[in-house]
Design a protein around this motif. Structure first.
Motif, PDB file in Angstrom:
ATOM      1  N   GLN A  55      -4.445-101.825  -1.331  1.00 39.90           N
ATOM      2  CA  GLN A  55      -5.835-101.638  -0.897  1.00 39.90           C
ATOM      3  C   GLN A  55      -6.226-100.167  -0.967  1.00 39.90           C
ATOM      4  O   GLN A  55      -7.356 -99.832  -1.337  1.00 39.90           O
ATOM      5  N   GLU A  56      -5.303 -99.286  -0.633  1.00 38.76           N
ATOM      6  CA  GLU A  56      -5.602 -97.853  -0.684  1.00 38.76           C
ATOM      7  C   GLU A  56      -5.742 -97.375  -2.123  1.00 38.76           C
ATOM      8  O   GLU A  56      -6.603 -96.554  -2.433  1.00 38.76           O
ATOM      9  N   LEU A  57      -4.915 -97.886  -3.013  1.00 38.54           N
ATOM     10  CA  LEU A  57      -4.971 -97.473  -4.420  1.00 38.54           C
ATOM     11  C   LEU A  57      -6.110 -98.127  -5.187  1.00 38.54           C
ATOM     12  O   LEU A  57      -6.457 -97.679  -6.282  1.00 38.54           O
ATOM     13  N   GLU A  58      -6.681 -99.165  -4.614  1.00 36.52           N
ATOM     14  CA  GLU A  58      -7.747 -99.889  -5.309  1.00 36.52           C
ATOM     15  C   GLU A  58      -8.973 -99.016  -5.538  1.00 36.52           C
ATOM     16  O   GLU A  58      -9.623 -99.100  -6.568  1.00 36.52           O
ATOM     17  N   MET A  59      -9.286 -98.151  -4.595  1.00 36.64           N
ATOM     18  CA  MET A  59     -10.455 -97.281  -4.712  1.00 36.64           C
ATOM     19  C   MET A  59     -10.043 -95.847  -4.373  1.00 36.64           C
ATOM     20  O   MET A  59     -10.114 -95.434  -3.214  1.00 36.64           O
ATOM     21  N   PRO A  60      -9.592 -95.065  -5.379  1.00 37.11           N
ATOM     22  CA  PRO A  60      -9.105 -93.712  -5.090  1.00 37.11           C
ATOM     23  C   PRO A  60     -10.200 -92.671  -4.950  1.00 37.11           C
ATOM     24  O   PRO A  60      -9.911 -91.519  -4.664  1.00 37.11           O
ATOM     25  N   PHE A  61     -11.461 -93.055  -5.162  1.00 36.43           N
ATOM     26  CA  PHE A  61     -12.566 -92.105  -5.099  1.00 36.43           C
ATOM     27  C   PHE A  61     -13.335 -92.323  -3.810  1.00 36.43           C
ATOM     28  O   PHE A  61     -13.738 -93.424  -3.490  1.00 36.43           O
ATOM     29  N   GLY A  62     -13.546 -91.262  -3.056  1.00 37.10           N
ATOM     30  CA  GLY A  62     -14.289 -91.365  -1.809  1.00 37.10           C
ATOM     31  C   GLY A  62     -14.017 -90.179  -0.921  1.00 37.10           C
ATOM     32  O   GLY A  62     -13.619 -89.107  -1.390  1.00 37.10           O
ATOM     33  N   ASP A  63     -14.227 -90.362   0.369  1.00 40.79           N
ATOM     34  CA  ASP A  63     -14.083 -89.270   1.323  1.00 40.79           C
ATOM     35  C   ASP A  63     -12.908 -89.453   2.275  1.00 40.79           C
ATOM     36  O   ASP A  63     -12.769 -88.704   3.239  1.00 40.79           O
ATOM     37  N   ASP A  64     -12.080 -90.447   2.046  1.00 46.11           N
ATOM     38  CA  ASP A  64     -10.919 -90.650   2.902  1.00 46.11           C
ATOM     39  C   ASP A  64      -9.919 -89.513   2.691  1.00 46.11           C
ATOM     40  O   ASP A  64      -9.897 -88.877   1.633  1.00 46.11           O
ATOM     41  N   PRO A  65      -9.072 -89.238   3.684  1.00 45.05           N
ATOM     42  CA  PRO A  65      -8.104 -88.139   3.532  1.00 45.05           C
ATOM     43  C   PRO A  65      -7.126 -88.336   2.373  1.00 45.05           C
ATOM     44  O   PRO A  65      -6.624 -87.360   1.819  1.00 45.05           O
ATOM     45  N   ASN A  66      -6.873 -89.567   1.982  1.00 46.53           N
ATOM     46  CA  ASN A  66      -5.889 -89.849   0.945  1.00 46.53           C
ATOM     47  C   ASN A  66      -6.512 -90.014  -0.441  1.00 46.53           C
ATOM     48  O   ASN A  66      -5.834 -90.361  -1.386  1.00 46.53           O
ATOM     49  N   ASP A  67      -7.803 -89.773  -0.584  1.00 49.33           N
ATOM     50  CA  ASP A  67      -8.477 -89.965  -1.860  1.00 49.33           C
ATOM     51  C   ASP A  67      -8.336 -88.731  -2.750  1.00 49.33           C
ATOM     52  O   ASP A  67      -7.953 -87.645  -2.305  1.00 49.33           O
ATOM     53  N   LEU A  68      -8.645 -88.909  -4.022  1.00 49.48           N
ATOM     54  CA  LEU A  68      -8.547 -87.817  -4.979  1.00 49.48           C
ATOM     55  C   LEU A  68      -9.616 -86.763  -4.696  1.00 49.48           C
ATOM     56  O   LEU A  68     -10.761 -87.101  -4.400  1.00 49.48           O
ATOM     57  N   PRO A  69      -9.272 -85.469  -4.839  1.00 52.39           N
ATOM     58  CA  PRO A  69     -10.259 -84.403  -4.608  1.00 52.39           C
ATOM     59  C   PRO A  69     -11.144 -84.207  -5.850  1.00 52.39           C
ATOM     60  O   PRO A  69     -10.931 -83.299  -6.653  1.00 52.39           O
ATOM     61  N   MET A  70     -12.146 -85.056  -5.991  1.00 53.86           N
ATOM     62  CA  MET A  70     -12.972 -85.036  -7.197  1.00 53.86           C
ATOM     63  C   MET A  70     -13.773 -83.742  -7.334  1.00 53.86           C
ATOM     64  O   MET A  70     -13.965 -83.241  -8.452  1.00 53.86           O
ATOM     65  N   ALA A  71     -14.250 -83.177  -6.227  1.00 58.57           N
ATOM     66  CA  ALA A  71     -15.013 -81.917  -6.308  1.00 58.57           C
ATOM     67  C   ALA A  71     -14.112 -80.789  -6.838  1.00 58.57           C
ATOM     68  O   ALA A  71     -14.543 -79.994  -7.675  1.00 58.57           O
ATOM     69  N   HIS A  72     -12.888 -80.756  -6.385  1.00 63.16           N
ATOM     70  CA  HIS A  72     -11.938 -79.748  -6.873  1.00 63.16           C
ATOM     71  C   HIS A  72     -11.643 -79.950  -8.354  1.00 63.16           C
ATOM     72  O   HIS A  72     -11.600 -78.980  -9.130  1.00 63.16           O
ATOM     73  N   PHE A  73     -11.457 -81.184  -8.772  1.00 59.70           N
ATOM     74  CA  PHE A  73     -11.224 -81.472 -10.191  1.00 59.70           C
ATOM     75  C   PHE A  73     -12.414 -81.047 -11.043  1.00 59.70           C
ATOM     76  O   PHE A  73     -12.244 -80.491 -12.126  1.00 59.70           O
ATOM     77  N   GLN A  74     -13.624 -81.268 -10.555  1.00 63.00           N
ATOM     78  CA  GLN A  74     -14.816 -80.893 -11.303  1.00 63.00           C
ATOM     79  C   GLN A  74     -14.941 -79.386 -11.412  1.00 63.00           C
ATOM     80  O   GLN A  74     -15.308 -78.865 -12.468  1.00 63.00           O
ATOM     81  N   GLU A  75     -14.621 -78.677 -10.343  1.00 62.40           N
ATOM     82  CA  GLU A  75     -14.654 -77.211 -10.378  1.00 62.40           C
ATOM     83  C   GLU A  75     -13.646 -76.669 -11.394  1.00 62.40           C
ATOM     84  O   GLU A  75     -13.927 -75.713 -12.112  1.00 62.40           O
ATOM     85  N   GLU A  76     -12.461 -77.259 -11.452  1.00 63.49           N
ATOM     86  CA  GLU A  76     -11.455 -76.833 -12.427  1.00 63.49           C
ATOM     87  C   GLU A  76     -11.915 -77.091 -13.853  1.00 63.49           C
ATOM     88  O   GLU A  76     -11.669 -76.289 -14.748  1.00 63.49           O
ATOM     89  N   MET A  77     -12.582 -78.239 -14.067  1.00 64.86           N
ATOM     90  CA  MET A  77     -13.049 -78.566 -15.415  1.00 64.86           C
ATOM     91  C   MET A  77     -14.171 -77.624 -15.850  1.00 64.86           C
ATOM     92  O   MET A  77     -14.272 -77.293 -17.027  1.00 64.86           O
ATOM     93  N   ASN A  78     -14.998 -77.206 -14.899  1.00 62.33           N
ATOM     94  CA  ASN A  78     -16.136 -76.352 -15.227  1.00 62.33           C
ATOM     95  C   ASN A  78     -15.746 -74.887 -15.414  1.00 62.33           C
ATOM     96  O   ASN A  78     -16.495 -74.133 -16.025  1.00 62.33           O
ATOM     97  N   SER A  79     -14.594 -74.481 -14.894  1.00 64.83           N
ATOM     98  CA  SER A  79     -14.226 -73.062 -15.016  1.00 64.83           C
ATOM     99  C   SER A  79     -13.433 -72.786 -16.266  1.00 64.83           C
ATOM    100  O   SER A  79     -13.031 -73.595 -17.017  1.00 64.83           O
TER     101      SER A  79
END
Length: 79
Positions: A55-79
Motif C-alpha cells: 500500500q505504501e509503494l502503490e503511491m510514492p508521490f505525495g506529502d507523506d514522510p516516506n514519499d519521494l522528494p519530487m521538489a528536490h528531484f525537480q530542482e536537481e533536474m533544473n540545475s
C-alpha cells in the motif's frame, strides 16, 4: 497507477480468511500451544506487513514522510 478496487478488496478478504483459518490449522498440526501461537503469529503478521508495504509503494508521490522528494528531484533536474 493504483490497483483496481476489486483486487484490493480481494486481498483484504483473503487476509481476513488467513487470520481466521491459520490458528485452526496450526492448532491441529502443532502439538503445543506455544508453537501454535508462534506458527500463527509470524505468517499472519508477515502477510499484513507485506500488504502495508504494498500500500505504501502503490503511491510514492505525495506529502507523506516516506514519499519521494519530487521538489528536490525537480530542482536537481533544473540545475
Amino acid at each position: 497507477t493504483k490497483f483496481p478496487f476489486p483486487y484490493a478488496q480481494l486481498v483484504a478478504a483473503m487476509l481476513a480468511v488467513l487470520t481466521i483459518l491459520t490458528p485452526i490449522a496450526m492448532s491441529v498440526m502443532l502439538p503445543h500451544y506455544v508453537w501454535s501461537t508462534l506458527g500463527t503469529f509470524f505468517p499472519v503478521f508477515g502477510a499484513f506487513c507485506l500488504n502495508n508495504i504494498a500500500q505504501e509503494l502503490e503511491m510514492p508521490f505525495g506529502d507523506d514522510p516516506n514519499d519521494l522528494p519530487m521538489a528536490h528531484f525537480q530542482e536537481e533536474m533544473n540545475s
